[in-house]
Each structure stands twice: as C-alpha cells, then as structure tokens.
Design a protein around this motif. Structure first.
Motif: not given
Length: 212
Positions: A91-120
């Motif tokens: 049940d890994t979550v794929y974070i799909n984003y444009a390169a210019d939006d990396e900071e926002a994508a990293q924040r979402i990924a970090s918060d999902l991981e803190k909530s117990g979800l695996a992300v890619w």
C-alpha cells in the motif's frame, strides 16, 4: 573570552533560515530547523512554522549542512536498471509531482510518513531510462497515488504518463491541489484537496481517504 560570550557566539553562528509555509501562505523563519537530505541525496531543511506550528520544508543547502557529509542516495529512478528495484511496502503511496513543486511534494510525503504511510517520491532524473517493462517498477508496485496538481504538473510529460498509467490500472488517485487550476479531464472526478488553503484540515481529509 568567558563562557557566556562563547555561548552567544555559537548562537549567532547561523543566520535564521526562511521557508514557505503552505498553510500560512507566507515565508517564515523556520523554527527548530534541521538539515536533512532527500532520498536522492539532495540537501534540504525541515522545521516548523512559528505561526501555525505546521511543517516547513525548504530545498537547498544552508549553513546547517556545512558540518555534514552528503549521504549516498538510495536507488531510485535514474539509477542503473541492472540493479534490483527496492521492495516497496504494501500500500505504498506514489507522490506524482512536477520538479518545480518538489518542496510541496516533500512536505506531503513527510507528513504521510509521519502518519504511518509508506511513500515513494517520483524522481525526475530518469528521463533517459528505459525499463524493460516500459514503466518504472514503482508505478506497478504502488497501490495509490497523490497527484500534486499545479500549472507545472499540467505541462509535465512524466507526471502525465504516471497518472495515465495509474488510471489505466484502475488504481485510486487523489489530488493535492497547489493552485486554482483544473485537473486533467480524465481524473477530474478524483478526490481533490486544496492543500494550498487550510493545509491541516485538507491533509487530514486526504490522509483519511488514503488510509481507507
């Protein structure tokens, strides 16, 4: 020099680091700033917003990194296809984003991981890689996708190819909206969360959908 003078010299060694808080929609001085490295070995800084206490993530090297060595990046897209693809958690979550939006994508990924979800996190360094199956193995392995919607993402061919593959496999896609733009027509009915607005509330709702 006395001990108190040495203490204040250490405190003044680093200048305040600013980052953009997506909840407050403004640049703030990052509290409890910590130097971190992304999965590709790129420097970044993570801390909290002094106004809303939310996570603030800023890409790029700062003075905090000067005493740290750059770690080796783990095998991601763009690495040799002869290496084994790292096994992903169920049940890994794929974070799909444009390169210019990396900071926002990293924040979402970090918060999902803190909530117990695996992300890619999608890696944009793999434009010239031809996988034997035609797609990156992570797109096959991941069961859900967060599509970070912005004008940048709408014009990114890699981002488009990723969500089209997911849709073709009938895998669920949720949209994390950074700008007031319409999503691609084929996924317009996907659950959409305005993370550029009330981030905490919208993130909780998105987390609930991904955890269902």
């Amino acid at each position: 020099m006395n001990d108190s003078a040495e203490y204040y010299d250490e405190m003044d060694e680093y200048e305040p680091i600013e980052g953009y808080c997506f909840h407050c929609r403004e640049s703030v001085e990052i509290e409890d700033a910590m130097p971190v490295w992304t999965r590709r070995g790129q420097p970044a800084t993570r801390g909290s917003c002094p106004i809303c206490a939310g996570t603030v993530f800023r890409m790029g090297k700062t003075e905090l990194h000067k005493e740290q060595n750059r770690p080796e990046a783990i095998v991601l897209e763009g690495e040799s296809t002869k290496r084994n693809h790292p096994k992903l958690a169920r049940d890994t979550v794929y974070i799909n984003y444009a390169a210019d939006d990396e900071e926002a994508a990293q924040r979402i990924a970090s918060d999902l991981e803190k909530s117990g979800l695996a992300v890619w996190l999608h890696d944009h360094s793999a434009e010239d890689v031809n996988w034997s199956s035609g797609v990156h193995p992570a797109l096959k392995d991941c069961s859900r996708m967060v599509y970070v919607l912005s004008s940048n993402a709408l014009g990114d061919e890699q981002v488009m190819n990723a969500w089209q593959f997911f849709r073709g496999q009938r895998k669920p896609i949720v949209i994390a909206q950074l700008e007031q733009v319409d999503p691609p027509d084929p996924i317009r009915r996907s659950p959409r969360y305005d993370v550029a607005g009330d981030y905490k509330s919208e993130f909780r709702q998105m987390l609930g959908m991904l955890s269902a």
